[in-house]
Every structure is written in structure tokens, then in C-alpha cells.
Design an enzyme around this catalytic site. Sequence first.
Site, mmCIF file in Angstrom:
data_model
loop_
_atom_site.group_PDB
_atom_site.id
_atom_site.type_symbol
_atom_site.label_atom_id
_atom_site.label_comp_id
_atom_site.label_asym_id
_atom_site.label_seq_id
_atom_site.Cartn_x
_atom_site.Cartn_y
_atom_site.Cartn_z
ATOM 1 N N GLY A 38 0.837 -1.217 0.000
ATOM 2 C CA GLY A 38 0.000 0.000 0.000
ATOM 3 C C GLY A 38 0.863 1.255 0.000
ATOM 4 O O GLY A 38 0.634 2.190 -0.784
ATOM 5 N N HIS A 39 1.908 1.270 0.867
ATOM 6 C CA HIS A 39 2.804 2.433 0.904
ATOM 7 C C HIS A 39 3.542 2.585 -0.434
ATOM 8 O O HIS A 39 3.736 3.690 -0.923
ATOM 9 C CB HIS A 39 3.865 2.263 1.994
ATOM 10 N N LYS A 152 -7.125 4.537 2.441
ATOM 11 C CA LYS A 152 -7.372 3.559 3.496
ATOM 12 C C LYS A 152 -7.664 4.279 4.828
ATOM 13 O O LYS A 152 -8.515 3.860 5.591
ATOM 14 C CB LYS A 152 -6.150 2.646 3.589
ATOM 15 N N ARG A 190 -0.620 -3.304 10.420
ATOM 16 C CA ARG A 190 -1.058 -4.094 11.578
ATOM 17 C C ARG A 190 -1.538 -5.488 11.191
ATOM 18 O O ARG A 190 -1.752 -6.329 12.067
ATOM 19 C CB ARG A 190 -2.153 -3.349 12.344
#
Length: 287
Positions: A38-39, A152, A190
Site C-alpha cells: 500500500g505504501h 485507506k 497491523r
Amino acid sequence: MKPTVVREKEELRRFCNEARAQGKLVGFVPTMGALHEGHLSLMREAKRAGADFVVVSIFVNPMQFGANEDLDRYPRTFEADLEACEREGVSLVFAPTNESMYGPNFESHVEVESLTLPLEGVHRPGHFRGVTTIVAKLFNLLGPCLAVFGKKDLQQALIIERMVADLDMPVEIILAPTAREADGLALSSRNRYLSAEERERGLSISRGLRAAYDAFHQGERDVARLSALVREAIEPHADSIDYAAVVHKASLTADGDNADDLVGIVAARFGNTRLIDNCIFAEDRRP
Ligand code: PAF
């Protein structure tokens, strides 16, 4: 090429000034590390938008964690993060210490008002004040032309947009789509804490958002009925739910004039892990 790693604020300013003097466009991706796909998609988005000097900050910002939250437990994977930044062609990684970001006499904050109150604001009081303060500080240090945030963290992204508009900060904010696993789970630093069984139950979030998304695209606009679809999918599987609702994007509450600006949004716990996710029904892909 390896990105330059900078720990001091003055050095960061110098590198960014030099890049600008060379005619480069500074793009910024703020992170707390523990980088995942995602990053990386945010870094690519910065490049796609024209940045040729991409700066990634890696800083687990204590100001945005509450007393009982997972600051100490938050994953820290600096070496792997650096390698990921290198693969993505990031120019500079800024990884300051707490002391350099918050000196002993620190007492100034940036605070957005109504948008910070619902949803995360109820469950993580003070969280967004910590986020807007650090992001404003980082913008001041870098002077980026553009900065990329993930959808997100939708409430965070909308709050940053509000802050930038209200305070006339000279930076373009780009919101990038949520990256998901093939089965729908939104990527998150997480997720690594989920057992296989918790992960399986966690899929109820994207299932709930999908059910509401489908109903929205079949014409349903009743906020209560759409909210029930999200909640009913998650309730049997989550250990607890902070919120699972459909709200108007403009207010992040059930109040709004535009029947089409609806968002399904969730925060729920599976074991000790708190997952958040959302879907802007009219804009996003089916979760
Ligand atoms: O989204 C995050 O990782 C953080 O809230 C941010 C924007 C890097 C500020 O600490």
C-alpha cells in the site's frame, strides 16, 4: 540507488532546497514505516504525478497515539523499509528522532475541528491533532509540491485536505486508492499481527463494505439500511466494533444533503488487532 537517509531537520531542508534549485519537483509520502505494498503504491503515485525527488518520512509519531494504544508495539522494520524505498527509486528517507521533532518546550498544535470529531475521533481522542501537527511540521520542513495519502485512512486524508485548504498550505494533496489482498483484506502494517483465524474473520469487513457497495449501485440510498448491511456482516465475526456505518463523505456523519456521497466505514477488533477500512461507493472499486 540507495536513498539518502537523513535524521536532522536542517539537513532535510538543505536536500529539499538543493533538489528544487536543480528544478526537481519534490513529492512527499509520509509514513510510520513497516512499509507494505500500500505504501509502495503511494510512492509510485507520487512519481506518476510528476515528482522526480520523492521523499518518504519514517516516523512513528508518539503524538498521535493515546496512552493505551500500540505505540510501543507498533512494528518497526527500518532496514526492510529502506530496501523497499530503494526498489521504488525514492530519493530521500527522513527518519528523525522523537527529540528532534518535539523539543522540550514544544507546545504548538494544528487542529481541524468538526471532521475530527466522529468515528476515529470518538475512539481515539487527540489522534488527529497529533496527525495534523506532525504533517504540518513535515510540510514546513520539506516544502513539497505534492503529498500522497492513502484512502485507506479516509478520515485522516479528508482532514489533511481540510487543513491544507483552510491554512492555504502550498501543497497538492493526492489521495491514492486502498491496496487490497486478492480476497479483499485492506493492506495495513497491523495485518501482520492477525492469526490465520483472526484474518479469516477480518474478511467480514470487506464483505460488509461489498454488500453495501452492491446495494448502493442497485440504487439504495437509505443510510440506515446501508449501515445495517455493513454492520450485520461484521458483527458475528469481530471481537468488538468501534464503528461500522455508512456516512456522508462531506461530514463523516449520517447528516448530509447529497444522497450520492456515501461512504461505508469501519473500525473493528479481531483479537488484539484493530482494523480500519472504508469504501467511497460512488468513487472506489468494489472492495
Ligand atoms: O498514516 C500514517 O501513517 C500517519 O498517520 C502519518 C500520516 C504518517 C502521520 O504520522
